[in-house]
Write a protein that holds these residues in place. Structure first.
Motif, PDB file in Angstrom:
ATOM      1  N   MET A  66       0.875  -1.364   0.102  1.00 53.80           N
ATOM      2  CA  MET A  66      -0.048  -0.132  -0.040  1.00 53.80           C
ATOM      3  C   MET A  66       0.885   1.122   0.062  1.00 53.80           C
ATOM      4  N   GLN A  67       1.903   1.309   0.810  1.00 47.57           N
ATOM      5  CA  GLN A  67       2.730   2.407   1.008  1.00 47.57           C
ATOM      6  C   GLN A  67       3.098   3.247  -0.450  1.00 47.57           C
ATOM      7  N   PRO A  68       3.706   2.443  -1.551  1.00 48.71           N
ATOM      8  CA  PRO A  68       3.775   3.180  -2.736  1.00 48.71           C
ATOM      9  C   PRO A  68       2.786   3.776  -3.374  1.00 48.71           C
ATOM     10  N   HIS A  69       1.689   3.041  -3.085  1.00 47.14           N
ATOM     11  CA  HIS A  69       0.455   3.524  -3.639  1.00 47.14           C
ATOM     12  C   HIS A  69      -0.175   5.174  -3.106  1.00 47.14           C
ATOM     13  N   PHE A  70       0.124   5.077  -1.766  1.00 48.12           N
ATOM     14  CA  PHE A  70      -0.158   6.422  -1.043  1.00 48.12           C
ATOM     15  C   PHE A  70       0.856   7.409  -1.721  1.00 48.12           C
ATOM     16  N   ARG A  71       1.780   7.217  -1.881  1.00 51.93           N
ATOM     17  CA  ARG A  71       2.861   8.158  -2.333  1.00 51.93           C
ATOM     18  C   ARG A  71       2.568   8.739  -3.915  1.00 51.93           C
ATOM     19  N   ILE A  72       2.324   7.431  -4.780  1.00 51.34           N
ATOM     20  CA  ILE A  72       1.463   7.974  -6.131  1.00 51.34           C
ATOM     21  C   ILE A  72       0.551   8.742  -5.993  1.00 51.34           C
ATOM     22  N   ASN A  73      -0.379   8.475  -4.959  1.00 48.75           N
ATOM     23  CA  ASN A  73      -1.864   9.198  -4.898  1.00 48.75           C
ATOM     24  C   ASN A  73      -1.460  10.595  -4.557  1.00 48.75           C
ATOM     25  N   LYS A  74      -0.423  11.022  -4.108  1.00 45.13           N
ATOM     26  CA  LYS A  74      -0.104  12.294  -3.782  1.00 45.13           C
ATOM     27  C   LYS A  74       0.215  13.053  -5.209  1.00 45.13           C
ATOM     28  N   LEU A  75       0.866  12.354  -5.927  1.00 49.94           N
ATOM     29  CA  LEU A  75       1.375  12.947  -7.376  1.00 49.94           C
ATOM     30  C   LEU A  75       0.332  13.129  -8.192  1.00 49.94           C
ATOM     31  N   VAL A  76      -0.486  11.996  -8.398  1.00 49.69           N
ATOM     32  CA  VAL A  76      -1.821  11.905  -9.219  1.00 49.69           C
ATOM     33  C   VAL A  76      -3.085  11.126  -8.326  1.00 49.69           C
ATOM     34  N   PRO A  77      -4.149  11.781  -8.201  1.00 50.66           N
ATOM     35  CA  PRO A  77      -5.175  11.136  -7.468  1.00 50.66           C
ATOM     36  C   PRO A  77      -5.642   9.739  -8.143  1.00 50.66           C
ATOM     37  N   LEU A  78      -5.439   8.637  -7.612  1.00 48.84           N
ATOM     38  CA  LEU A  78      -5.610   7.203  -7.986  1.00 48.84           C
ATOM     39  C   LEU A  78      -7.202   7.282  -7.889  1.00 48.84           C
ATOM     40  N   GLU A  79      -7.950   7.152  -8.942  1.00 48.75           N
ATOM     41  CA  GLU A  79      -9.376   7.095  -8.853  1.00 48.75           C
ATOM     42  C   GLU A  79     -10.171   5.607  -9.440  1.00 48.75           C
ATOM     43  N   THR A  80     -11.287   5.370  -9.210  1.00 50.39           N
ATOM     44  CA  THR A  80     -11.920   4.341  -9.366  1.00 50.39           C
ATOM     45  C   THR A  80     -11.655   3.740 -10.846  1.00 50.39           C
ATOM     46  N   HIS A  82      -9.148   4.137 -12.737  1.00 47.91           N
ATOM     47  CA  HIS A  82      -7.718   3.664 -12.577  1.00 47.91           C
ATOM     48  C   HIS A  82      -7.746   2.151 -12.188  1.00 47.91           C
ATOM     49  N   PHE A  83      -8.197   1.850 -11.117  1.00 48.14           N
ATOM     50  CA  PHE A  83      -8.274   0.516 -10.452  1.00 48.14           C
ATOM     51  C   PHE A  83      -9.050  -0.450 -11.314  1.00 48.14           C
ATOM     52  N   GLN A  84     -10.338   0.242 -12.139  1.00 44.84           N
ATOM     53  CA  GLN A  84     -10.977  -0.668 -12.719  1.00 44.84           C
ATOM     54  C   GLN A  84     -10.106  -1.058 -14.159  1.00 44.84           C
ATOM     55  N   ARG A  85      -9.395  -0.305 -14.567  1.00 43.96           N
ATOM     56  CA  ARG A  85      -8.426  -0.358 -15.597  1.00 43.96           C
ATOM     57  C   ARG A  85      -7.375  -1.409 -15.353  1.00 43.96           C
ATOM     58  N   TRP A  86      -6.726  -1.130 -14.383  1.00 46.20           N
ATOM     59  CA  TRP A  86      -5.740  -2.395 -13.644  1.00 46.20           C
ATOM     60  C   TRP A  86      -6.493  -3.648 -13.768  1.00 46.20           C
ATOM     61  N   LEU A  87      -7.381  -3.583 -13.023  1.00 42.15           N
ATOM     62  CA  LEU A  87      -7.819  -4.860 -12.924  1.00 42.15           C
ATOM     63  C   LEU A  87      -8.309  -5.667 -14.320  1.00 42.15           C
ATOM     64  N   LEU A  88      -8.926  -4.918 -15.177  1.00 48.18           N
ATOM     65  CA  LEU A  88      -9.219  -5.507 -16.440  1.00 48.18           C
ATOM     66  C   LEU A  88      -8.173  -5.727 -17.178  1.00 48.18           C
ATOM     67  N   LEU A  89      -7.006  -5.046 -17.193  1.00 49.27           N
ATOM     68  CA  LEU A  89      -5.859  -5.728 -17.820  1.00 49.27           C
ATOM     69  C   LEU A  89      -5.022  -6.958 -17.217  1.00 49.27           C
ATOM     70  N   PHE A  90      -5.173  -7.118 -15.789  1.00 50.69           N
ATOM     71  CA  PHE A  90      -4.697  -7.992 -15.009  1.00 50.69           C
ATOM     72  C   PHE A  90      -5.522  -9.107 -15.376  1.00 50.69           C
ATOM     73  N   GLU A  91      -6.739  -9.072 -15.392  1.00 50.99           N
ATOM     74  CA  GLU A  91      -7.661 -10.338 -15.482  1.00 50.99           C
ATOM     75  C   GLU A  91      -7.452 -10.843 -16.885  1.00 50.99           C
ATOM     76  N   GLY A  92      -7.746  -9.772 -17.897  1.00 49.60           N
ATOM     77  CA  GLY A  92      -7.257 -10.276 -19.178  1.00 49.60           C
ATOM     78  C   GLY A  92      -6.079 -10.933 -19.525  1.00 49.60           C
ATOM     79  N   THR A  93      -5.084 -10.404 -18.895  1.00 48.93           N
ATOM     80  CA  THR A  93      -3.662 -11.075 -18.763  1.00 48.93           C
ATOM     81  C   THR A  93      -3.560 -12.570 -18.353  1.00 48.93           C
ATOM     82  N   VAL A  94      -4.202 -12.627 -17.105  1.00 49.49           N
ATOM     83  CA  VAL A  94      -4.455 -14.156 -16.470  1.00 49.49           C
ATOM     84  C   VAL A  94      -5.240 -14.944 -17.534  1.00 49.49           C
ATOM     85  N   ASN A  95      -6.453 -14.442 -17.990  1.00 50.98           N
ATOM     86  CA  ASN A  95      -7.162 -15.434 -19.058  1.00 50.98           C
ATOM     87  C   ASN A  95      -6.451 -15.719 -20.041  1.00 50.98           C
ATOM     88  N   ASP A  96      -5.521 -14.834 -20.853  1.00 51.02           N
ATOM     89  CA  ASP A  96      -5.020 -15.004 -21.993  1.00 51.02           C
ATOM     90  C   ASP A  96      -3.820 -16.170 -21.722  1.00 51.02           C
TER      91      ASP A  96
END
Length: 144
Positions: A66-80, A82-96
């Motif tokens: 979690m810690q690095p993501h708190f630092r990133i969030n101070k630079l650019v707000p990480l919003e819903t 972003h997390f949805q896209r991260w998950l979509l890409l991750f799930e797609g990679t696993v399934n591929d």
């Protein structure tokens, strides 16, 4: 190519490398890795191998994800989105690449990570929002 389950460190490395290849090129989240964080990939990737190996197999990751993501969030707000896209890409990679029980566990863990990180970042970025819908943490792979 016939898919198999995630069984080895090499499988973890293939998953992580393939996922980040997609994420770095993605129109929505790629800039976070490339322009905001300027990820040092030779340093970052082995940490991610250890992280996912610990979640899916028998690994030794001891960090605080979690810690690095708190630092990133101070630079650019990480919003819903972003997390949805991260998950979509991750799930797609696993399934591929994979099929099986551990592959399904990888997706379950990724969903949990996405929900928890999104909840925490939204708590910071939008303190006025309702905080009563706390996501449940997946209990993980149980030893029999």
């Amino acid at each position: 190519m016939e898919k198999h389950d995630i069984k080895t460190r090499e499988d973890i490395e293939l998953l992580v490398n393939s996922f980040y290849d997609s994420a770095r090129k993605d129109d929505m989240i790629g800039y976070i890795f490339n322009d905001v964080v300027k990820v040092d990939w030779p340093v970052h990737l082995p940490i991610m191998y250890d992280f996912w190996e610990s979640l899916l197999l028998e690994g030794t990751y001891k960090g605080n994800a979690m810690q690095p993501h708190f630092r990133i969030n101070k630079l650019v707000p990480l919003e819903t989105p972003h997390f949805q896209r991260w998950l979509l890409l991750f799930e797609g990679t696993v399934n591929d690449l994979f099929s099986g029980e551990i592959a399904e566990l990888a997706i379950t863990r990724a969903r949990s990570i996405s929900e928890i990180m999104n909840f925490k970042m939204n708590s910071i970025n939008h303190p006025e929002q309702d905080k009563t819908k706390i996501p449940l943490v997946n209990p993980g792979k149980q030893k029999e």
